[in-house]
Design a protein around this motif. Structure first.
Motif, mmCIF file in Angstrom:
data_model
loop_
_atom_site.group_PDB
_atom_site.id
_atom_site.type_symbol
_atom_site.label_atom_id
_atom_site.label_comp_id
_atom_site.label_asym_id
_atom_site.label_seq_id
_atom_site.Cartn_x
_atom_site.Cartn_y
_atom_site.Cartn_z
ATOM 1 N N TYR A 33 0.872 -1.173 0.000
ATOM 2 C CA TYR A 33 0.000 0.000 0.000
ATOM 3 C C TYR A 33 0.905 1.217 0.000
ATOM 4 O O TYR A 33 1.763 1.331 0.882
ATOM 5 C CB TYR A 33 -0.873 0.057 1.252
ATOM 6 N N HIS A 81 -7.891 -12.894 17.455
ATOM 7 C CA HIS A 81 -6.857 -12.590 18.443
ATOM 8 C C HIS A 81 -7.034 -13.464 19.684
ATOM 9 O O HIS A 81 -6.311 -13.317 20.653
ATOM 10 C CB HIS A 81 -6.939 -11.112 18.874
ATOM 11 N N GLN A 112 -14.409 -7.932 8.932
ATOM 12 C CA GLN A 112 -14.142 -7.363 10.258
ATOM 13 C C GLN A 112 -15.154 -6.240 10.505
ATOM 14 O O GLN A 112 -15.456 -5.463 9.607
ATOM 15 C CB GLN A 112 -12.716 -6.809 10.284
ATOM 16 N N ASN A 133 -1.855 -6.600 15.539
ATOM 17 C CA ASN A 133 -2.567 -5.569 14.765
ATOM 18 C C ASN A 133 -1.645 -5.074 13.659
ATOM 19 O O ASN A 133 -0.456 -4.870 13.874
ATOM 20 C CB ASN A 133 -2.951 -4.373 15.647
ATOM 21 N N GLY A 134 -2.213 -4.902 12.483
ATOM 22 C CA GLY A 134 -1.428 -4.397 11.366
ATOM 23 C C GLY A 134 -0.563 -5.449 10.694
ATOM 24 O O GLY A 134 0.217 -5.140 9.784
ATOM 25 N N ALA A 135 -0.720 -6.719 11.095
ATOM 26 C CA ALA A 135 0.116 -7.797 10.541
ATOM 27 C C ALA A 135 -0.242 -8.123 9.097
ATOM 28 O O ALA A 135 0.535 -8.776 8.398
ATOM 29 C CB ALA A 135 -0.026 -9.046 11.402
ATOM 30 N N GLY A 136 -1.433 -7.698 8.666
ATOM 31 C CA GLY A 136 -1.854 -7.993 7.296
ATOM 32 C C GLY A 136 -2.882 -9.117 7.213
ATOM 33 O O GLY A 136 -3.143 -9.630 6.120
ATOM 34 N N LYS A 137 -3.486 -9.457 8.324
ATOM 35 C CA LYS A 137 -4.446 -10.578 8.346
ATOM 36 C C LYS A 137 -5.675 -10.275 7.480
ATOM 37 O O LYS A 137 -6.067 -11.082 6.637
ATOM 38 C CB LYS A 137 -4.890 -10.873 9.800
ATOM 39 N N SER A 138 -6.266 -9.097 7.717
ATOM 40 C CA SER A 138 -7.448 -8.743 6.910
ATOM 41 C C SER A 138 -7.062 -8.587 5.444
ATOM 42 O O SER A 138 -7.824 -8.971 4.547
ATOM 43 C CB SER A 138 -8.067 -7.431 7.411
ATOM 44 N N THR A 139 -5.873 -8.039 5.213
ATOM 45 C CA THR A 139 -5.396 -7.856 3.837
ATOM 46 C C THR A 139 -5.257 -9.206 3.132
ATOM 47 O O THR A 139 -5.626 -9.341 1.954
ATOM 48 C CB THR A 139 -4.050 -7.109 3.842
HETATM 49 N N1 LIG Z 1 -6.634 0.491 2.035
HETATM 50 C C1 LIG Z 1 -5.468 0.696 2.688
HETATM 51 N N2 LIG Z 1 -4.622 1.692 2.323
HETATM 52 C C2 LIG Z 1 -3.437 1.885 2.942
HETATM 53 N N3 LIG Z 1 -3.000 1.106 3.970
HETATM 54 C C3 LIG Z 1 -3.796 0.091 4.371
HETATM 55 C C4 LIG Z 1 -5.073 -0.159 3.762
HETATM 56 N N4 LIG Z 1 -5.633 -1.235 4.372
HETATM 57 C C5 LIG Z 1 -4.751 -1.610 5.323
HETATM 58 N N5 LIG Z 1 -3.650 -0.834 5.325
HETATM 59 C C6 LIG Z 1 -2.483 -0.995 6.186
HETATM 60 O O1 LIG Z 1 -1.998 -2.306 6.003
HETATM 61 C C7 LIG Z 1 -1.547 -2.871 7.233
HETATM 62 C C8 LIG Z 1 -2.222 -4.182 7.470
HETATM 63 O O2 LIG Z 1 -3.614 -3.950 7.669
HETATM 64 P P1 LIG Z 1 -4.614 -5.135 7.991
HETATM 65 O O3 LIG Z 1 -5.961 -4.523 8.144
HETATM 66 O O4 LIG Z 1 -4.458 -6.225 7.003
HETATM 67 O O5 LIG Z 1 -4.058 -5.642 9.417
HETATM 68 P P2 LIG Z 1 -4.670 -6.710 10.414
HETATM 69 O O6 LIG Z 1 -3.626 -7.758 10.646
HETATM 70 O O7 LIG Z 1 -5.987 -7.182 9.927
HETATM 71 O O8 LIG Z 1 -4.835 -5.859 11.765
HETATM 72 P P3 LIG Z 1 -5.973 -5.890 12.919
HETATM 73 O O9 LIG Z 1 -5.606 -7.017 13.841
HETATM 74 O O10 LIG Z 1 -5.831 -4.561 13.565
HETATM 75 O O11 LIG Z 1 -7.299 -6.061 12.249
HETATM 76 C C9 LIG Z 1 -1.836 -1.798 8.301
HETATM 77 O O12 LIG Z 1 -0.646 -1.129 8.580
HETATM 78 C C10 LIG Z 1 -2.853 -0.902 7.651
HETATM 79 O O13 LIG Z 1 -2.741 0.409 8.130
#
Ligand SMILES: Nc1ncnc2c1ncn2[C@@H]1O[C@H](COP(=O)(O)OP(=O)(O)OP(=O)(O)O)[C@@H](O)[C@H]1O
Ligand SMILES: [Mg+2]
Length: 244
Positions: free
Chosen positions: A16, A195, A84, A41-47
């Motif tokens: 990103y 989590h 989420q 948090n922020g590990a990229g799981k949702s991504t």
């Molecule tokens: N659309 C976007 N544009 C820019 N950065 C993004 C976008 N979506 C996510 N990010 C960034 O990508 C990283 C991973 O986000 P993600 O939502 O995948 O984390 P996560 O592991 O699901 O965290 P959480 O446990 O908080 O849900 C974060 O640093 C987030 O800020």
């Protein structure tokens, strides 16, 4: 017998704004798995989930669903997804439980057939009798059940859930995980971001531990003895326990 791979990911990279979010992910998910994706948090799981669902543009690497490359995959009715914070219904959006579940129904199912699907799945999640109730009037746990019902109304082969029990009380959580367990026993592949390590210990059969890269992927028992996984999670959790 070798199990079918329902999801195959090879060399997946997501950036990103030129910042690396997922790096070189190789991950195969077998049909029938009950997999937890864990990590800070922020590990990229949702991504990662969004990438599998085709919601991320411009990724690098290969993703196959049921053997088909993501770019040509069409059978989205076979995939259920609870995003989420799904259970955030605005008060100005007066939609009923029946209508929310109906939104998940595959195209072409109408009338009595639609009613049968929707009512069946509402009773499956213990929400029969709520069909005509406004979702914004329901408790967080009740809303979550409605979103699960929407995700499974087509009886998908694979169900993705992203932190599905945030804000749900312990008793409702147990009922919720028992439901997931029975869906899994019936053959549905379940991939859940969480989590909650206690839940991982109790229900989950495979674990993928993510922190931009895949730190660990294997069975729950191996996860309990994985030094890398434990080190990653020690900041957040101290509850990794062996199941007996
Ligand atoms: N659309 C976007 N544009 C820019 N950065 C993004 C976008 N979506 C996510 N990010 C960034 O990508 C990283 C991973 O986000 P993600 O939502 O995948 O984390 P996560 O592991 O699901 O965290 P959480 O446990 O908080 O849900 C974060 O640093 C987030 O800020
Ligand atoms: Mg997330």
């Amino acid at each position: 017998m070798k199990k079918t791979k329902i999801i195959e990911i090879k060399g997946l990279c997501v950036r990103y704004n030129n910042i690396s979010i997922l790096k070189d992910i190789d991950l195969d998910i077998e049909e029938g798995a009950f997999l937890a994706i864990i990590g800070p948090n922020g590990a990229g799981k949702s991504t990662l989930i969004k990438a599998i669902l085709g919601l991320i543009k411009g990724y690098k690497g290969q993703i196959r669903i049921m053997g088909t490359p993501l770019s040509s995959f069409k059978d989205w009715d076979m995939i259920g997804y609870v995003p989420q914070k799904a259970a955030h219904i605005d008060r100005i959006f007066p939609i009923t439980a029946y209508e929310v579940v109906g939104l998940g129904l595959k195209r072409g199912i109408r009338g009595n057939n639609a009613a049968r699907y929707i009512n069946n799945v509402l009773s499956r999640v213990g929400m029969e009798g709520y069909a005509d109730k406004k979702v914004y009037n329901m408790s967080g746990g009740e809303q979550q059940k409605i979103f699960i019902a929407k995700a499974i109304v087509n009886n998908p082969r694979i169900l993705f859930l992203d932190e599905p029990t945030t804000g749900v009380d312990i008793k409702a959580q147990d009922a919720f995980y028992e439901l997931l367990k029975s869906l899994n026993i019936e053959g549905m592949t379940i991939v859940m971001v969480t989590h909650d390590i206690a839940i991982v210990n109790k229900y989950v059969r495979q674990v993928a531990c993510l922190n931009k890269t895949l730190i660990f992927h294997g069975d729950h028992d191996e996860f309990c003895s994985s030094q890398n996984a434990i080190e990653l999670l020690m900041g957040e959790h101290h509850l990794i326990a062996h199941r007996h």
